[in-house]
Motif scaffolding. Structure first.
Motif, mmCIF file in Angstrom:
data_model
loop_
_atom_site.group_PDB
_atom_site.id
_atom_site.type_symbol
_atom_site.label_atom_id
_atom_site.label_comp_id
_atom_site.label_asym_id
_atom_site.label_seq_id
_atom_site.Cartn_x
_atom_site.Cartn_y
_atom_site.Cartn_z
ATOM 1 N N ASP A 145 47.740 27.721 42.223
ATOM 2 C CA ASP A 145 47.780 27.018 43.504
ATOM 3 C C ASP A 145 47.403 25.548 43.307
ATOM 4 O OD1 ASP A 145 45.304 27.945 42.710
ATOM 5 O OD2 ASP A 145 44.480 28.035 44.729
ATOM 6 N N VAL A 146 47.636 24.739 44.328
ATOM 7 C CA VAL A 146 47.401 23.297 44.240
ATOM 8 C C VAL A 146 45.903 23.019 44.150
ATOM 9 C CG1 VAL A 146 47.652 21.076 45.393
ATOM 10 C CG2 VAL A 146 49.510 22.756 45.481
ATOM 11 N N HIS A 147 45.540 22.195 43.176
ATOM 12 C CA HIS A 147 44.134 21.851 42.999
ATOM 13 C C HIS A 147 43.747 20.783 44.015
ATOM 14 C CE1 HIS A 147 40.424 20.401 41.078
ATOM 15 N NE2 HIS A 147 40.383 21.594 40.521
ATOM 16 N N PRO A 148 42.605 20.951 44.713
ATOM 17 C CA PRO A 148 42.242 20.006 45.780
ATOM 18 C C PRO A 148 41.917 18.600 45.297
ATOM 19 C CG PRO A 148 40.452 21.576 45.355
ATOM 20 C CD PRO A 148 41.645 22.068 44.599
ATOM 21 N N VAL A 149 41.539 18.433 44.037
ATOM 22 C CA VAL A 149 41.176 17.110 43.532
ATOM 23 C C VAL A 149 42.375 16.386 42.941
ATOM 24 C CG1 VAL A 149 39.744 15.844 41.875
ATOM 25 C CG2 VAL A 149 38.788 17.808 43.117
ATOM 26 N N THR A 150 43.138 17.072 42.101
ATOM 27 C CA THR A 150 44.242 16.406 41.400
ATOM 28 C C THR A 150 45.534 16.382 42.217
ATOM 29 O OG1 THR A 150 44.984 18.454 40.308
ATOM 30 C CG2 THR A 150 43.276 17.146 39.202
ATOM 31 N N GLY A 151 45.655 17.293 43.165
ATOM 32 C CA GLY A 151 46.895 17.372 43.928
ATOM 33 C C GLY A 151 48.029 18.018 43.158
ATOM 34 N N LYS A 152 47.757 18.458 41.929
ATOM 35 C CA LYS A 152 48.737 19.168 41.121
ATOM 36 C C LYS A 152 48.361 20.646 41.085
ATOM 37 C CE LYS A 152 49.287 15.163 38.036
ATOM 38 N NZ LYS A 152 49.185 14.680 36.629
ATOM 39 N N SER A 153 49.247 21.461 40.542
ATOM 40 C CA SER A 153 48.918 22.875 40.402
ATOM 41 C C SER A 153 47.719 23.018 39.471
ATOM 42 C CB SER A 153 50.100 23.660 39.842
ATOM 43 O OG SER A 153 50.319 23.323 38.482
ATOM 44 N N SER A 154 46.938 24.071 39.671
ATOM 45 C CA SER A 154 45.790 24.310 38.788
ATOM 46 C C SER A 154 46.249 24.521 37.357
ATOM 47 C CB SER A 154 45.001 25.530 39.275
ATOM 48 O OG SER A 154 44.457 25.288 40.558
ATOM 49 N N LEU A 155 47.415 25.116 37.188
ATOM 50 C CA LEU A 155 47.963 25.310 35.848
ATOM 51 C C LEU A 155 48.164 23.976 35.142
ATOM 52 C CD1 LEU A 155 49.269 27.005 33.612
ATOM 53 C CD2 LEU A 155 51.416 26.920 34.897
ATOM 54 N N GLU A 156 48.830 23.034 35.817
ATOM 55 C CA GLU A 156 49.052 21.727 35.205
ATOM 56 C C GLU A 156 47.738 20.971 35.027
ATOM 57 O OE1 GLU A 156 51.631 17.606 35.956
ATOM 58 O OE2 GLU A 156 52.195 19.461 36.975
ATOM 59 N N THR A 157 46.812 21.176 35.917
ATOM 60 C CA THR A 157 45.519 20.494 35.837
ATOM 61 C C THR A 157 44.761 20.883 34.576
ATOM 62 O OG1 THR A 157 45.340 20.317 38.241
ATOM 63 C CG2 THR A 157 43.297 20.159 36.974
ATOM 64 N N VAL A 158 44.650 22.196 34.306
ATOM 65 C CA VAL A 158 43.868 22.627 33.142
ATOM 66 C C VAL A 158 44.592 22.304 31.834
ATOM 67 C CG1 VAL A 158 42.713 24.450 34.415
ATOM 68 C CG2 VAL A 158 44.793 24.985 33.154
ATOM 69 N N LEU A 159 45.907 22.119 31.890
ATOM 70 C CA LEU A 159 46.663 21.801 30.672
ATOM 71 C C LEU A 159 46.686 20.313 30.353
ATOM 72 C CD1 LEU A 159 48.415 23.683 28.704
ATOM 73 C CD2 LEU A 159 47.652 24.805 30.806
ATOM 74 N N THR A 160 46.460 19.471 31.343
ATOM 75 C CA THR A 160 46.654 18.031 31.125
ATOM 76 C C THR A 160 45.417 17.179 31.354
ATOM 77 O OG1 THR A 160 47.412 17.756 33.414
ATOM 78 C CG2 THR A 160 49.096 18.175 31.733
#
Length: 693
Positions: free
Chosen positions: A130-145
């Motif tokens: 789901d969309v991460h509240p801080v980055t505005g990206k998916s949590s998947l993309e957040t933890v990878l990048t």
């Protein structure tokens, strides 16, 4: 025992074109890394046209995203050699094991392809999408990048009571240092996929409904390390198997599957690793080639939220101890408070139990810790909610409370076992008492040797040609076979930082009987002990006392040379195993052939190398091939350019990834038992005969 390439590969020196790992390849790789690092520099700084040496705001680089990882990979994975390459697998694998430890997964599969890709798949909860509240990206993309973005900072609220990966940099580091990463997540009845390259998403996350029942869950990460970063993208199946075997021991009942591609049969081979008895099975594996004094003592317990498990077994025919420590399933090769607590507990408990059983009299002094642990093989594992590791590579545990907790749990278990098994206590006490007597005999032998001025600190061996530098961090010593090779090595070396110790003939085989008193009476052994600064047998390695940062074994490339190298490795491993654990031991790789065409000389390191060089020569070329029968045949200049020069030589760092496998191999090769050695030779011979060269 694992070998990793260190130092230079091979290259040119004095007009000689050395084949193997060519200088051209190193330059190509260096240029590629330079391109990577250049991209991290601000374009405004590059175009500012400032004069050299000017230092202002434009000189300050701001690295974005995962650029710091690509610029300084060693800070995150230790190195860009074989060890760092496999560290990428551990980062992904440990995430899957964390799901197992949290009770959300029971199966983990690792697939190693022959094209440089590795796939790790588990049946856990799956990375959130789901969309991460801080980055505005998916949590998947957040933890990878994004560095330090992970699900393990929240303690129990995150579902991870304990975890090996706590810094939130593991999977993002893998992404940053990979040419391609493909992630698939199954959760909530859907399948989510996204691809990345060198730390950057190559597209948006894709979502589709799962096929079938829609109940599949878990994460699959498929990645290929970046050859712009790593020396060589080639995984070692044995190294991966060893780590998975460790994890299977540490997580009893968990199924770990390893799939590797067999290039001969062009098919996959799958292995299932599962151990119902956990650490007890681990210790049985460690002592498979030894005579056990008792059945393993296994214990577990939990205090203050910290879980402790351990297993111990003393053996009759071993003269050193093997203690392996783990924290949250991470091997702590530099020890830590869990190892300290176990050692203190065993010394105190064995002495107390021996006095209670009247084995130690009132007038007797306590047995020392080194004597108590002689012949001991053991594993201690702790699971700590907030572990304090030294660095991202997690080599030592620092939590002070862990020592006290391990002491309490281990003491109760060991004392309880010996109270109900008096025969086991008598056997262990007899072993410790024998160790004490042997230590006293060794002490007398050392004193005798010291009186002969061999082991005194200010009197080094007469055959040692030392270097002028006293900085142990940059010096190295070559243990060389024979005076002839030693003479060439002494003349060809760089005297500022390279020392040479020639050894006469074949040293004693310490595997037959590791008798400390006999060791200290052997001239070649005592020469090595004093020259290297190894200290007393049985003591922990004091790295500050070591006189060199590299101990390099240099022997002829023939059968006798291989035998001498094995004898030296056996002595170093049995006398001070930490030398391998901490990466001080190397093997030099001298060339086998010299191919001369006119004034051009090419050195070849094996038969395949020779065939490649010959095939590349023009038809009818007037060539001369020299086969080096020994190091003594080489001129000092040749030995320098091919084997001694850090810029051109090929070194293999020798480390231990699997203690049980190393123990088994030394026992097979060097012990008195002939049948296991014959079987090994027959099996290896049959395997070689089946290869289509």
């Amino acid at each position: 025992m694992t070998t990793t390439t260190a130092g230079g590969g091979a290259g040119t020196e004095g007009g000689a074109n050395v084949s193997g790992w060519t200088r051209a390849r190193r330059v190509e790789r260096a240029n590629a890394r330079g391109d990577v690092r250049a991209r991290a520099v601000s374009s405004s700084a590059a175009s500012a046209g400032r004069e050299s040496g000017e230092y202002d705001a434009g000189s300050i680089q701001v690295l974005q995203g995962l650029e710091p990882v690509r610029k300084r990979p060693g800070m995150y994975i230790g190195s860009t050699s074989t060890k760092g390459l496999h560290h990428l697998v551990w980062e992904v694998l440990d995430n899957s094991v964390d799901e197992v430890q949290a009770g959300h997964a029971s199966h983990v599969q690792v697939t190693v392809d022959d094209d440089g890709f590795v796939t790790v798949m588990d049946d856990g909860r799956g990375i959130p999408t789901d969309v991460h509240p801080v980055t505005g990206k998916s949590s998947l993309e957040t933890v990878l990048t994004i560095l330090h973005a992970g699900g393990k900072f929240g303690g129990d609220s995150s579902g991870y009571h304990v975890s090996g990966g706590l810094h939130g940099v593991g999977i993002s580091v893998v992404n940053a240092l990979s040419e391609l990463v493909e992630v698939t997540v199954w959760r909530n009845g859907n399948e989510y996929t996204q691809s990345f390259s060198r730390g950057i998403a190559t597209g948006n996350m894709k979502e589709k409904q799962q096929d079938g029942s829609g109940n599949k869950k878990g994460t699959m990460v498929r990645f290929k390390p970046d050859d712009q970063i790593f020396d060589k993208v080639k995984f070692d199946n044995n190294i991966i198997r060893t780590r998975m075997k460790e994890l299977a021991f540490l997580n009893k009942g968990t199924e770990l599957h390893l799939k590797t591609f067999n290039t001969k049969t062009k098919s996959y081979v799958e292995e299932k690793l599962v151990y119902a008895e956990g650490l007890k099975d681990y210790v049985l594996d460690l002592t498979a080639d030894a005579t056990r004094l008792h059945e393993p003592i296994t214990f577990s317990g939990e205090m203050e939220g910290i879980r402790v498990e351990g297993s111990l077994c003393w053996t009759a025919d071993s003269y050193s101890d093997t203690l392996l420590g783990y924290a949250n399933s991470i091997r702590t090769i530099d020890g830590g408070t869990h190892i300290d607590g176990l050692k203190y507990s065993l010394t105190k408990t064995i002495n107390n139990a021996s006095r209670k059983a009247k084995l130690l009299k009132d007038a007797d002094s306590n047995l020392g810790g080194d004597h108590v642990r002689e012949g001991l093989s053991g594993v201690i594992a702790v699971w700590v909610p907030e572990p304090e590791f030294e660095g991202q590579t997690k080599t030592r545990l620092g939590n002070s409370e862990v020592r006290r907790i391990v002491e309490n749990i281990a003491s109760d278990a060991v004392m309880g076992h010996f109270e109900f098994n008096s025969a086991d206590l008598k056997a262990v006490f007899a072993k410790a008492q024998s160790a004490f007597k042997a230590a006293e005999a060794a002490k007398r032998a050392r004193e005798l040797v010291r009186r002969k001025t061999v082991l005194t600190a200010n009197r080094l061996p007469g055959k040692l040609s030392d270097c002028s530098s006293s900085d142990a961090d940059r010096t190295e010593i070559f243990l060389v076979e024979g005076d002839s090779a030693g003479g060439s090595c002494k003349q060809g070396r760089d005297r500022s930082f390279q020392a040479v110790l020639p050894l006469r003939g074949k040293i004693m085989n310490v595997e037959r009987k590791l008798d400390a008193a006999a060791l200290y009476k052997n001239t070649e052994i005592t020469n090595m002990i004093s020259a290297l600064g190894l200290g007393t047998m049985g003591e922990d390695l004091d790295t500050s006392a070591l006189r060199y940062s590299k101990i390099i074994i240099l022997t002829d490339a023939d059968v006798d040379g291989a035998h001498i190298r094995t004898l030296l490795l056996t002595f170093l491993y049995r006398y001070q195993r930490d030398l391998f654990e901490k990466g001080f031991v190397y093997a030099a790789v001298p060339p086998l052939y010299k191919v001369a065409v006119g004034k051009k000389e090419t050195y070849c390191y094996d038969d395949d190398d020779l065939q490649r060089v010959l095939a590349a020569l023009p038809e009818g070329a007037n060539k001369h091939i020299q086969r080096f029968k020994g190091l003594g045949e080489m001129m000092p200049e040749q030995l320098w350019s091919t084997t001694l020069d850090p810029k051109t030589r090929l070194l293999k760092r020798l480390t231990v990834d699997d203690a049980s496998a190393a123990n088994h191999m030394f026992s097979t090769l060097m012990s008195k038992e002939v049948d296991p050695r014959r079987r090994l030779i027959e099996e290896e011979g049959a395997a070689l005969a089946s290869i289509d060269f």
